[in-house]
Write an enzyme that holds these catalytic residues in place. Sequence first.
Site, short mmCIF file in Angstrom:
data_model
loop_
_atom_site.label_atom_id
_atom_site.label_comp_id
_atom_site.label_asym_id
_atom_site.label_seq_id
_atom_site.Cartn_x
_atom_site.Cartn_y
_atom_site.Cartn_z
N HIS A 39 8.96 -6.13 -9.63
CA HIS A 39 7.82 -7.02 -9.08
C HIS A 39 8.45 -8.13 -8.42
CE1 HIS A 39 5.13 -5.33 -12.39
NE2 HIS A 39 4.49 -5.16 -11.37
N GLY A 149 5.36 -1.63 -4.01
CA GLY A 149 6.44 -0.78 -4.01
C GLY A 149 6.44 0.72 -4.02
N ASP A 152 5.06 3.84 -6.21
CA ASP A 152 3.79 4.64 -6.35
C ASP A 152 3.54 4.69 -4.89
OD1 ASP A 152 3.10 3.68 -9.02
OD2 ASP A 152 3.32 1.56 -8.35
O1 PAF Z 1 0.45 -1.04 -8.40
C1 PAF Z 1 -0.51 -1.68 -9.45
O2 PAF Z 1 -0.10 -2.45 -10.11
C2 PAF Z 1 -1.81 -1.52 -9.04
O3 PAF Z 1 -2.47 -0.39 -8.88
C3 PAF Z 1 -2.36 -2.75 -8.22
C4 PAF Z 1 -1.86 -2.29 -6.65
C5 PAF Z 1 -2.09 -3.88 -8.46
C6 PAF Z 1 -4.24 -2.43 -8.10
O4 PAF Z 1 -4.66 -2.68 -9.43
#
Ligand code: PAF
Length: 285
Positions: A39, A149, A152
Amino acid sequence: MSAELLRTIPEIRSRLAEVRRSGCTVGFVPTMGALHAAHGALIRRAWEESDFVVVSVFVNPTQFDRGEDFDRYPRTLPADVEFCAALDVDIVFAPDAKEMYAEPHLTLVEVSSLSERLCGEFRPGHFRGVATVVAKLLNIVQPDSAYFGEKDAQQLAIVRKMVTDLNVPVTIVPVATVREPDGLAMSSRNRRLDAGERRIAPTLYRALQAAARRVASGATSPEEVRSAAMAVLGSEDAIRVEYLEIVNPERMQPVERIDGPVRIAAAVWIGATRLIDNVLCQPPA
Ligand code: PAF
């Protein structure tokens, strides 16, 4: 510096209206909290391109296909706010479920075809929940850019298509997967692994790398490439493969022959923890 914590939609709307009036560009990092270095990479990237940075922390109930997974999802808001403050984030938006989904909430966003395979096949409704909450968050924050990211990859492809199809005025920026020194992709779910499970978890990335090497050395058969990865995963009894597929990076559909860039994507279970990862790879020129 401390990050401003806002809990309601009217509060963040009025705060961001001021910010925009002052001519600042807004970068947005949507998260479900339990923040970690990956993050941090999204936030740093947002800072490179924006004057003002907003992070949302919302464990979105509509994207969980299993109640127990939602209940067990880590919730660490005070630590998340501190994490954001250390990276100079201006606003942490942390609504509760009632704020985000006022009853009755009847509208859902479905990005068909891209949501069908890979995680979509095994987590029914998951991407509908993701697309819905991301659409809502983008409407609330109205950022210039939003950061996602590549770990995913299917989510990223779906969000990009949703933004294009619904004409949402935002730039979606992909950020490379951040890995532990042993290759394990960073994820909030990694903290659920016990010491033994954590030791074998990097096997997933090693398997993807073995498959990517086959592609790089000219293999054109998806089955051959898949077998290379499965051989590595098969060396650990504690790993259960949910899927391992070689897909077209835009359409997220399996390819019949490898004659261009492909994404090799997998989900595995180690004990009660589900891990996903993927690599983009290119056949030789
Ligand atoms: O990747 C995530 O953490 C979640 O899928 C997101 C994009 C915040 C949506 O809830």
